[in-house]
Design a protein around this motif. Structure first.
Motif, mmCIF file in Angstrom:
data_model
loop_
_atom_site.group_PDB
_atom_site.id
_atom_site.type_symbol
_atom_site.label_atom_id
_atom_site.label_comp_id
_atom_site.label_asym_id
_atom_site.label_seq_id
_atom_site.Cartn_x
_atom_site.Cartn_y
_atom_site.Cartn_z
ATOM 1 N N UNK A 35 0.824 -1.212 0.000
ATOM 2 C CA UNK A 35 0.000 0.000 0.000
ATOM 3 C C UNK A 35 0.857 1.261 0.000
ATOM 4 N N UNK A 36 0.335 2.295 -0.612
ATOM 5 C CA UNK A 36 0.968 3.613 -0.584
ATOM 6 C C UNK A 36 0.338 4.400 0.550
ATOM 7 N N UNK A 37 1.165 4.906 1.457
ATOM 8 C CA UNK A 37 0.631 5.651 2.602
ATOM 9 C C UNK A 37 0.163 7.045 2.175
ATOM 10 N N UNK A 38 0.921 7.714 1.310
ATOM 11 C CA UNK A 38 0.560 9.045 0.808
ATOM 12 C C UNK A 38 1.554 9.432 -0.277
ATOM 13 N N UNK A 39 1.156 10.401 -1.104
ATOM 14 C CA UNK A 39 2.069 10.978 -2.098
ATOM 15 C C UNK A 39 1.955 12.497 -2.012
ATOM 16 N N UNK A 40 3.087 13.153 -1.808
ATOM 17 C CA UNK A 40 3.151 14.614 -1.929
ATOM 18 C C UNK A 40 3.455 14.907 -3.393
ATOM 19 N N UNK A 41 2.403 15.140 -4.169
ATOM 20 C CA UNK A 41 2.523 15.203 -5.620
ATOM 21 C C UNK A 41 2.796 16.624 -6.104
ATOM 22 N N UNK A 42 3.741 16.749 -7.007
ATOM 23 C CA UNK A 42 4.023 18.007 -7.699
ATOM 24 C C UNK A 42 3.906 17.780 -9.195
ATOM 25 N N UNK A 43 3.514 18.816 -9.891
ATOM 26 C CA UNK A 43 3.358 18.673 -11.334
ATOM 27 C C UNK A 43 3.693 19.986 -12.036
ATOM 28 N N UNK A 44 4.526 19.905 -13.044
ATOM 29 C CA UNK A 44 4.808 21.047 -13.908
ATOM 30 C C UNK A 44 3.940 20.886 -15.160
ATOM 31 N N UNK A 45 3.134 21.886 -15.436
ATOM 32 C CA UNK A 45 2.232 21.834 -16.594
ATOM 33 C C UNK A 45 2.785 22.764 -17.669
ATOM 34 N N UNK A 46 3.023 22.213 -18.857
ATOM 35 C CA UNK A 46 3.595 22.974 -19.951
ATOM 36 C C UNK A 46 2.654 22.946 -21.159
ATOM 37 N N UNK A 89 -4.000 10.889 -0.647
ATOM 38 C CA UNK A 89 -4.114 10.013 0.530
ATOM 39 C C UNK A 89 -3.746 8.572 0.199
ATOM 40 N N UNK A 90 -3.604 7.769 1.226
ATOM 41 C CA UNK A 90 -3.161 6.401 1.055
ATOM 42 C C UNK A 90 -4.099 5.563 0.198
ATOM 43 N N UNK A 91 -3.526 4.585 -0.516
ATOM 44 C CA UNK A 91 -4.321 3.703 -1.377
ATOM 45 C C UNK A 91 -3.524 2.444 -1.678
ATOM 46 N N UNK A 92 -4.224 1.463 -2.195
ATOM 47 C CA UNK A 92 -3.603 0.241 -2.692
ATOM 48 C C UNK A 92 -4.123 -0.011 -4.096
ATOM 49 N N UNK A 93 -3.230 -0.210 -5.037
ATOM 50 C CA UNK A 93 -3.649 -0.477 -6.404
ATOM 51 C C UNK A 93 -3.794 0.798 -7.219
ATOM 52 N N UNK A 94 -4.995 1.344 -7.242
ATOM 53 C CA UNK A 94 -5.240 2.552 -8.031
ATOM 54 C C UNK A 94 -6.065 3.555 -7.220
ATOM 55 N N UNK A 95 -5.959 4.803 -7.622
ATOM 56 C CA UNK A 95 -6.758 5.870 -7.004
ATOM 57 C C UNK A 95 -6.829 7.041 -7.982
ATOM 58 N N UNK A 133 6.859 9.785 -2.499
ATOM 59 C CA UNK A 133 5.948 8.677 -2.187
ATOM 60 C C UNK A 133 6.303 8.137 -0.804
ATOM 61 N N UNK A 134 5.306 8.075 0.075
ATOM 62 C CA UNK A 134 5.482 7.542 1.420
ATOM 63 C C UNK A 134 4.820 6.165 1.490
ATOM 64 N N UNK A 135 5.572 5.152 1.908
ATOM 65 C CA UNK A 135 5.039 3.804 2.034
ATOM 66 C C UNK A 135 5.272 3.254 3.422
ATOM 67 N N UNK A 136 4.900 2.010 3.605
ATOM 68 C CA UNK A 136 5.107 1.323 4.877
ATOM 69 C C UNK A 136 6.219 0.307 4.710
ATOM 70 N N UNK A 137 7.178 0.343 5.617
ATOM 71 C CA UNK A 137 8.282 -0.596 5.573
ATOM 72 C C UNK A 137 8.380 -1.378 6.870
ATOM 73 N N UNK A 138 9.325 -2.291 6.906
ATOM 74 C CA UNK A 138 9.497 -3.135 8.099
ATOM 75 C C UNK A 138 9.935 -2.327 9.310
ATOM 76 N N UNK A 139 10.583 -1.198 9.072
ATOM 77 C CA UNK A 139 11.040 -0.354 10.175
ATOM 78 C C UNK A 139 10.264 0.957 10.271
#
Length: 215
Positions: A35-46, A89-95, A133-139
C-alpha cells in the motif's frame, strides 16, 4: 520499492470556485501489492504549441508570442504554464486525485495570451509529475521520489478554457496598464462625462479611426 504511474483523465472547470480554476483529474496506479501511505505530488504543466495546427486568425493572435508563421519552426517551443501540487491520501492499487490549476486572464501572461488566441480544437498540454511517495516498511515508513520520467500528454478542448473564462469574466477581458496611463484615461473619461473606462477606450478608438480616414 513502490512504482507509481500517472494518467490525466480529464480537465474541467471547477464550477464553485471564486477564482478561475481548472481541475485536472489524475489517475494513479501503484505497481505492486504494497500500500501507498501518501504521495506529496508536484506537477509542472507545460504548453506544447507545435503539436497542433492553427488557422490564419489564430496565427494573427499568436504574433506577439511566436512572430510570423514562417518563423515558427524556431520560435514555437514548449513553455511553462504553471506548477501545481496535491496531497494524495493512502491507497492500494489505483486511485484518483484532483489537481487544481489556478488560471488568469491577464494578457501579459504568455499562457493566457496563447489560450485567448485559440478559436477551437485543443490545447496541447504536457504534465511532468514529480514528488515524494510515502510507504510502509518493516522499520516504519519508507520514502522515495517519484521517478523523473513520469510525464503525460493531454489535449484539452479549447472550449473548456472558454467556458472557464465565460464563467468568471462574461464577455470581458483584462489589460494591465501603467499607473500614468490609468490616470490619463480616468481624466479623459471624467472630462467627457463617460460612464466607464470601456467607454473612454471606445471613444479614443473611434477618434483614432476617424483621424486615419481623413484625406
Amino acid at each position: 520499492m513502490t512504482d507509481v504511474t500517472f494518467a490525466v483523465l480529464d480537465v474541467l472547470p471547477e464550477p464553485h470556485a471564486v477564482t478561475p480554476i481548472l481541475m485536472v483529474r489524475v489517475g494513479i496506479a501503484s505497481v505492486g501489492e504494497e500500500p501507498v501511505h501518501a504521495i506529496a505530488l508536484r506537477c509542472q504543466v507545460r504548453i506544447e504549441p507545435s503539436r497542433r495546427q492553427y488557422s490564419d486568425g489564430e496565427a494573427a493572435g499568436l504574433m506577439d508570442l511566436f512572430g510570423p508563421r514562417e518563423r515558427w519552426a524556431g520560435t514555437q517551443h514548449s513553455f511553462l504554464w504553471q506548477h501545481a501540487t496535491a496531497m494524495v491520501p493512502g491507497f492500494t492499487g489505483t486511485t484518483q486525485v484532483h489537481l487544481p490549476l489556478q488560471c488568469t486572464y491577464d494578457f501579459e501572461v504568455a499562457a493566457a495570451k496563447y489560450l485567448h488566441a485559440l478559436r477551437d480544437g485543443t490545447v496541447p498540454l504536457q504534465f511532468l509529475f514529480s514528488g515524494t511517495v510515502f510507504g510502509r516498511g518493516s522499520n516504519g515508513f519508507t520514502v522515495q521520489q517519484v521517478p523523473w520520467d513520469r510525464e503525460e500528454r493531454y489535449d484539452m478542448l479549447v472550449a473548456v478554457w472558454r467556458d472557464l473564462m465565460q464563467q468568471h469574466f462574461p464577455n470581458t477581458g483584462w489589460l494591465r496598464l501603467d499607473r500614468s496611463t490609468i490616470d490619463a484615461l480616468a481624466a479623459y473619461r471624467s472630462a467627457r462625462g463617460l460612464l466607464g473606462f470601456d467607454d473612454a477606450i471606445t471613444s479614443l478608438l473611434a477618434t483614432s479611426s476617424a483621424t486615419r480616414e481623413m484625406p
